[in-house]
Design a protein around this motif. Structure first.
Motif, mmCIF file in Angstrom:
data_model
loop_
_atom_site.group_PDB
_atom_site.id
_atom_site.type_symbol
_atom_site.label_atom_id
_atom_site.label_comp_id
_atom_site.label_asym_id
_atom_site.label_seq_id
_atom_site.Cartn_x
_atom_site.Cartn_y
_atom_site.Cartn_z
ATOM 1 N N GLY A 1 0.808 -1.001 0.020
ATOM 2 C CA GLY A 1 -0.167 0.024 0.011
ATOM 3 C C GLY A 1 0.806 1.222 -0.022
ATOM 4 N N LYS B 1 4.392 1.419 -4.370
ATOM 5 C CA LYS B 1 5.084 0.712 -5.345
ATOM 6 C C LYS B 1 4.594 0.588 -6.818
ATOM 7 C CE LYS B 1 5.622 -2.936 -2.693
ATOM 8 N NZ LYS B 1 5.054 -2.549 -1.721
ATOM 9 N N SER B 2 3.369 -0.050 -6.821
ATOM 10 C CA SER B 2 2.698 -0.483 -8.176
ATOM 11 C C SER B 2 2.316 0.714 -8.899
ATOM 12 C CB SER B 2 1.517 -1.449 -7.960
ATOM 13 O OG SER B 2 2.051 -2.779 -7.420
ATOM 14 N N THR B 3 1.975 1.930 -7.966
ATOM 15 C CA THR B 3 1.628 3.133 -8.667
ATOM 16 C C THR B 3 2.894 3.577 -9.233
ATOM 17 O OG1 THR B 3 0.109 3.520 -6.744
ATOM 18 C CG2 THR B 3 0.910 5.436 -7.981
HETATM 19 P P1 ADP Z 1 1.844 -1.255 -3.636
HETATM 20 O O1 ADP Z 1 2.089 -1.815 -4.646
HETATM 21 O O2 ADP Z 1 3.131 -0.630 -2.360
HETATM 22 O O3 ADP Z 1 1.148 -2.083 -2.447
HETATM 23 P P2 ADP Z 1 0.064 0.554 -4.521
HETATM 24 O O4 ADP Z 1 0.632 1.480 -5.469
HETATM 25 O O5 ADP Z 1 -0.862 -0.623 -5.294
HETATM 26 O O6 ADP Z 1 0.949 0.192 -3.542
HETATM 27 O O7 ADP Z 1 -1.168 1.421 -3.918
HETATM 28 C C1 ADP Z 1 -0.985 2.521 -3.125
HETATM 29 C C2 ADP Z 1 -2.231 3.092 -2.287
HETATM 30 O O8 ADP Z 1 -3.015 3.723 -3.410
HETATM 31 C C3 ADP Z 1 -2.985 2.008 -1.782
HETATM 32 O O9 ADP Z 1 -3.595 2.616 -0.603
HETATM 33 C C4 ADP Z 1 -4.179 1.653 -2.706
HETATM 34 O O10 ADP Z 1 -5.205 1.296 -2.074
HETATM 35 C C5 ADP Z 1 -4.404 3.006 -3.478
HETATM 36 N N1 ADP Z 1 -4.573 2.822 -4.886
HETATM 37 C C6 ADP Z 1 -3.979 2.308 -5.893
HETATM 38 N N2 ADP Z 1 -4.661 2.218 -6.960
HETATM 39 C C7 ADP Z 1 -5.959 2.884 -6.635
HETATM 40 C C8 ADP Z 1 -6.984 3.541 -7.614
HETATM 41 N N3 ADP Z 1 -6.933 3.286 -8.666
HETATM 42 N N4 ADP Z 1 -7.803 4.488 -7.240
HETATM 43 C C9 ADP Z 1 -7.721 4.478 -5.780
HETATM 44 N N5 ADP Z 1 -6.682 4.297 -4.858
HETATM 45 C C10 ADP Z 1 -5.844 3.469 -5.319
#
Ligand code: ADP
Ligand code: MG
Length: 209
Positions: free
Chosen positions: A37, A40-42
């Motif tokens: 959360g 990272k993926s973002t």
């Molecule tokens: P990680 O890959 O480090 O687990 P993410 O990048 O997937 O983290 O997500 C970071 C945060 O953004 C999380 O709290 C997630 O719930 C939120 N998030 C991710 N994608 C979206 C989206 N499309 N809309 C709203 N919130 C999002």
């Protein structure tokens, strides 16, 4: 760069990425680390042009991604990146080797593309499963097939989202070995992971929390 997401009712937004900056280059492994959360993926989605940052810029070679239209962006992306998302996204109706050779499909599946797909499966350590369909692969094997597909076009940059997450210790070690080998062969690697083994071999560590 920075990034926030609006929450669903639009009443607020959550800040996912604070000011973060990174640079990938040949023969270097950049590891983006942080708890689940943390964004990272973002960050990987921004780096590969699937998401726009709120502030900041992404450059591919010398080009600002914001300036590219969708077509140009897609062409650049295909040339520059081999990407493995967290959920491996194999096509269920195709065998492992067919999944790997998908990028060769527009040119017809020649003997060359087949040979290349076998080589990529071997590199990813999963050539013994080449005739299997995704439903008969373990999670770890499916992830390796997705990795083999990312290698198929021999892209200069590999972007891997948690490449060891679904693997047992020994398989994770062999993936880390593979990453080291790819780096030695000149690839740039951008890897999201909170796995100590990946963090340990990173040239640059970007911590998100
Ligand atoms: P990680 O890959 O480090 O687990 P993410 O990048 O997937 O983290 O997500 C970071 C945060 O953004 C999380 O709290 C997630 O719930 C939120 N998030 C991710 N994608 C979206 C989206 N499309 N809309 C709203 N919130 C999002
Ligand atoms: Mg993630």
């Amino acid at each position: 760069m920075t990034k926030s997401y609006a929450v669903q009712d639009g009443s607020a937004s959550i800040d996912v990425l604070g000011d973060v900056s990174l640079h990938v280059e040949p023969s270097r492994l950049v590891c983006v680390a942080g708890r689940s959360g943390s964004g990272k993926s973002t960050l990987l989605n921004i780096a590969t042009g699937f998401l726009e940052p709120d502030r900041g810029v992404v450059h591919w070679e010398d080009v600002s991604v914001r300036e590219l239209n969708a077509d140009q962006r897609a062409r650049f992306r295909v040339r520059l990146f081999g990407i493995v998302f967290q959920t491996g996204a194999l096509i269920r109706s195709l065998t492992a080797i067919e999944n790997v050779a998908i990028p060769g499909l527009p040119h017809g599946l020649s003997r060359d593309s087949w040979t290349r797909a076998v080589a990529c499966l071997e590199l990813a350590g999963v050539s013994h499963r080449s005739r299997h369909f995704p439903t008969s692969l373990s999670v770890g094997e499916a992830h390796r097939v997705a990795l083999a597909r990312a290698l198929y076009r021999d892209p200069p940059i590999l972007v891997l989202d948690e490449p060891t997450a679904s693997l047992d210790g020994q398989s994770a070690d062999s993936v880390v070995e593979l990453l080291r080998g790819l780096r030695t062969s000149g690839k740039a690697l951008l890897v999201a992971s909170h796995d100590g083994r990946v963090i340990e071999c990173a040239d640059t560590l970007v911590r998100l929390d």
